[in-house]
Design a protein around this motif. Sequence first.
Motif, PDB file in Angstrom:
ATOM      1  N   LEU A 188       0.830  -1.212   0.000  1.00  0.00           N
ATOM      2  CA  LEU A 188       0.000   0.000   0.000  1.00  0.00           C
ATOM      3  C   LEU A 188       0.864   1.261   0.000  1.00  0.00           C
ATOM      4  N   LEU A 189       2.012   1.209   0.654  1.00  0.00           N
ATOM      5  CA  LEU A 189       2.955   2.335   0.588  1.00  0.00           C
ATOM      6  C   LEU A 189       3.380   2.581  -0.855  1.00  0.00           C
ATOM      7  N   MET A 190       3.682   1.512  -1.583  1.00  0.00           N
ATOM      8  CA  MET A 190       4.117   1.649  -2.973  1.00  0.00           C
ATOM      9  C   MET A 190       3.007   2.224  -3.840  1.00  0.00           C
ATOM     10  N   GLN A 191       1.753   1.828  -3.572  1.00  0.00           N
ATOM     11  CA  GLN A 191       0.633   2.347  -4.355  1.00  0.00           C
ATOM     12  C   GLN A 191       0.480   3.856  -4.161  1.00  0.00           C
ATOM     13  N   ALA A 192       0.566   4.304  -2.902  1.00  0.00           N
ATOM     14  CA  ALA A 192       0.439   5.733  -2.623  1.00  0.00           C
ATOM     15  C   ALA A 192       1.592   6.521  -3.241  1.00  0.00           C
ATOM     16  N   LEU A 193       2.784   5.942  -3.212  1.00  0.00           N
ATOM     17  CA  LEU A 193       3.942   6.614  -3.800  1.00  0.00           C
ATOM     18  C   LEU A 193       3.797   6.740  -5.317  1.00  0.00           C
ATOM     19  N   ALA A 194       3.220   5.724  -5.971  1.00  0.00           N
ATOM     20  CA  ALA A 194       2.985   5.797  -7.413  1.00  0.00           C
ATOM     21  C   ALA A 194       1.975   6.892  -7.747  1.00  0.00           C
ATOM     22  N   LEU A 195       0.906   6.991  -6.949  1.00  0.00           N
ATOM     23  CA  LEU A 195      -0.080   8.066  -7.160  1.00  0.00           C
ATOM     24  C   LEU A 195       0.574   9.440  -7.017  1.00  0.00           C
ATOM     25  N   ALA A 196       1.404   9.598  -5.988  1.00  0.00           N
ATOM     26  CA  ALA A 196       2.063  10.883  -5.768  1.00  0.00           C
ATOM     27  C   ALA A 196       2.970  11.237  -6.943  1.00  0.00           C
ATOM     28  N   THR A 197       3.731  10.265  -7.429  1.00  0.00           N
ATOM     29  CA  THR A 197       4.663  10.515  -8.537  1.00  0.00           C
ATOM     30  C   THR A 197       3.919  10.930  -9.803  1.00  0.00           C
ATOM     31  N   LEU A 198       2.858  10.219 -10.148  1.00  0.00           N
ATOM     32  CA  LEU A 198       2.073  10.548 -11.342  1.00  0.00           C
ATOM     33  C   LEU A 198       1.426  11.920 -11.228  1.00  0.00           C
ATOM     34  N   THR A 199       0.993  12.281 -10.037  1.00  0.00           N
ATOM     35  CA  THR A 199       0.325  13.575  -9.860  1.00  0.00           C
ATOM     36  C   THR A 199       1.331  14.716  -9.854  1.00  0.00           C
ATOM     37  N   PHE A 238      -9.871  16.447   7.369  1.00  0.00           N
ATOM     38  CA  PHE A 238      -9.765  17.879   7.672  1.00  0.00           C
ATOM     39  C   PHE A 238      -8.414  18.422   7.210  1.00  0.00           C
ATOM     40  N   VAL A 239      -7.345  17.721   7.595  1.00  0.00           N
ATOM     41  CA  VAL A 239      -6.006  18.146   7.158  1.00  0.00           C
ATOM     42  C   VAL A 239      -5.858  17.966   5.651  1.00  0.00           C
ATOM     43  N   GLY A 240      -6.415  16.871   5.123  1.00  0.00           N
ATOM     44  CA  GLY A 240      -6.331  16.628   3.684  1.00  0.00           C
ATOM     45  C   GLY A 240      -6.989  17.712   2.864  1.00  0.00           C
ATOM     46  N   VAL A 244      -1.793  23.094  -1.592  1.00  0.00           N
ATOM     47  CA  VAL A 244      -0.683  22.669  -2.453  1.00  0.00           C
ATOM     48  C   VAL A 244      -1.058  21.556  -3.428  1.00  0.00           C
ATOM     49  N   GLY A 245      -2.309  21.070  -3.402  1.00  0.00           N
ATOM     50  CA  GLY A 245      -2.742  20.092  -4.393  1.00  0.00           C
ATOM     51  C   GLY A 245      -2.737  18.656  -3.876  1.00  0.00           C
ATOM     52  N   PRO A 246      -3.337  17.741  -4.657  1.00  0.00           N
ATOM     53  CA  PRO A 246      -3.519  16.359  -4.206  1.00  0.00           C
ATOM     54  C   PRO A 246      -2.233  15.548  -4.111  1.00  0.00           C
ATOM     55  N   ALA A 247      -1.203  15.901  -4.897  1.00  0.00           N
ATOM     56  CA  ALA A 247       0.022  15.100  -4.897  1.00  0.00           C
ATOM     57  C   ALA A 247       0.630  15.010  -3.501  1.00  0.00           C
ATOM     58  N   TRP A 248       0.580  16.120  -2.760  1.00  0.00           N
ATOM     59  CA  TRP A 248       1.145  16.116  -1.411  1.00  0.00           C
ATOM     60  C   TRP A 248       0.330  15.230  -0.470  1.00  0.00           C
ATOM     61  N   CYS A 249      -0.979  15.150  -0.676  1.00  0.00           N
ATOM     62  CA  CYS A 249      -1.807  14.245   0.128  1.00  0.00           C
ATOM     63  C   CYS A 249      -1.387  12.797  -0.099  1.00  0.00           C
ATOM     64  N   PHE A 250      -1.122  12.438  -1.361  1.00  0.00           N
ATOM     65  CA  PHE A 250      -0.707  11.077  -1.676  1.00  0.00           C
ATOM     66  C   PHE A 250       0.672  10.773  -1.083  1.00  0.00           C
ATOM     67  N   LEU A 251       1.575  11.758  -1.158  1.00  0.00           N
ATOM     68  CA  LEU A 251       2.925  11.549  -0.627  1.00  0.00           C
ATOM     69  C   LEU A 251       2.894  11.389   0.894  1.00  0.00           C
ATOM     70  N   ILE A 252       2.099  12.219   1.561  1.00  0.00           N
ATOM     71  CA  ILE A 252       1.980  12.102   3.021  1.00  0.00           C
ATOM     72  C   ILE A 252       1.422  10.730   3.391  1.00  0.00           C
ATOM     73  N   ASN A 253       0.479  10.242   2.613  1.00  0.00           N
ATOM     74  CA  ASN A 253      -0.071   8.914   2.879  1.00  0.00           C
ATOM     75  C   ASN A 253       1.011   7.839   2.743  1.00  0.00           C
ATOM     76  N   ALA A 254       1.837   7.947   1.710  1.00  0.00           N
ATOM     77  CA  ALA A 254       2.916   6.969   1.521  1.00  0.00           C
ATOM     78  C   ALA A 254       3.845   6.951   2.733  1.00  0.00           C
ATOM     79  N   VAL A 255       4.218   8.113   3.216  1.00  0.00           N
ATOM     80  CA  VAL A 255       5.120   8.193   4.371  1.00  0.00           C
ATOM     81  C   VAL A 255       4.438   7.649   5.627  1.00  0.00           C
ATOM     82  N   SER A 256       3.123   7.861   5.740  1.00  0.00           N
ATOM     83  CA  SER A 256       2.407   7.446   6.955  1.00  0.00           C
ATOM     84  C   SER A 256       2.411   5.929   7.145  1.00  0.00           C
ATOM     85  N   TYR A 257       2.533   5.166   6.055  1.00  0.00           N
ATOM     86  CA  TYR A 257       2.572   3.705   6.190  1.00  0.00           C
ATOM     87  C   TYR A 257       3.800   3.240   6.967  1.00  0.00           C
TER      88      TYR A 257
END
Length: 448
Positions: free
Chosen positions: A113-124, A185-187, A194-207
């Motif tokens: 799941l970390l890898m999936q979130a990181l892929a979303l962040a990279t594409l965005t 709320f934070v999302g 700053v846009g959705p890419a940062w939300c995806f990246l934060i999710n990747a780190v949270s794992y």
Amino acid sequence: MPAAAGSTALKCDPENEQSEPNPPAWRGPYGLRAFRHRNFTLLWTGQLVSLTGTWMQGLSLPFLVYQLTGSKSLLGIVAAASLLPAFVVTLPSGVIADRFSKRRIVLITQTALLMQALALATLTFTHLIRPWHIVALGTFAGFANSMDMPTRQAMVVELVGKDDLANAVALNSSMFNLTRIAGPFVGGIVYAAVGPAWCFLINAVSYLGAIVGLLLMRNVKAAMQVRRDQPMRKQIGEGLWYVWRDKLMRNMLVMTGVSQMFLMPYGIFFAVFATTIYKVGPTGQGMMSAAVGVGALAAALGVSSLGHLYENKTIAFAGAILAPLGLLGFALCRSFHGTLAYLVVIGMGMMMFMAASNTILQVGAPAGLGGRVMSLRALVMFGLGALGSAMMGRLAEVRHVDVRGTILIGASVGLASSLYFAFSSLRSREPAALTAALASEEVGVDAD
């Protein structure tokens, strides 16, 4: 008592079976007593970090899809894509959870799941993101979640034992809904700033929080594990047959299925309410998700502290009736602040039902069947949730029905179902010894 003929033999895996030290006596509040188990505290804390990021991504994805396409149907398709893998993976995952170390399985799924979130962040970040990317990565996450959720839930009883299980489930629900408040709320703020890419990246780190918590566990007590040389199809069938013969467990699964098909898809329309109806943007959408979390957190804390005074069945039926009543109000309300109030009620009802029904299934599952019972629940939640999301998303596109009409239809079906099962339960009662008898007959465990 001898094992029933044809039942799956159980054994302890010497590699995983370790003696867990007796937990210290708990002198704190009654509602927090499951925290006396160190490994459960690590799991809980890791999930607190991880789920906060998950909720941030959960808010961002549908909003991004609606911004890219403006399609209500695609909202349902994206939601369904992350749930459909349950039809393929969930039941076998229950057998795998009963055969192997649950902690190792969850480590693998959390990493995926970390890898999936990181892929979303990279594409965005690179502006290459397209709707089909979101659908494909959602499907990948669906496979990981279909393995992760039943395994992680079945692992809880190994960490705390059945005496503290109900409290652990309530604390997990509290944590889940605390992140449901904070994450969206934070999302919403991060998305707007700053846009959705940062939300995806934060999710990747949270794992990393969940992964570190799992790695720090020590002396994890493994449950009795089924033999690995038995056919998987036979072991899946044993889990299905066990649940089918227990009326209360069967009813909880049917009610969960109705909820997933007709009630839970309301969340996919938050982007429509925030963008088109109330025009409050991603921040307002985050407030809507947080309102559900506020109600659910309040109910979870109540169940954790006072749940021992009431039967789990009573709590489940009360929540199953309260949630669709809140949805009826949500669909008919015409003000944003009134909508937030109804969402609090919905969150309370949903949490009461999901936590109590979860406890009923886990307490009712004998040693060696926990993974399979929880995988069946995950199949109902993910599989029927996928069908419900696609169906309700398509219904919302029908002329003269729209989003509000779709939610009204779903709430009416859910309320009728809950009332039926609640009143039928009052008219009949399961024999008290049935669960123990089924356990000894089906999986060869001595009930004495």
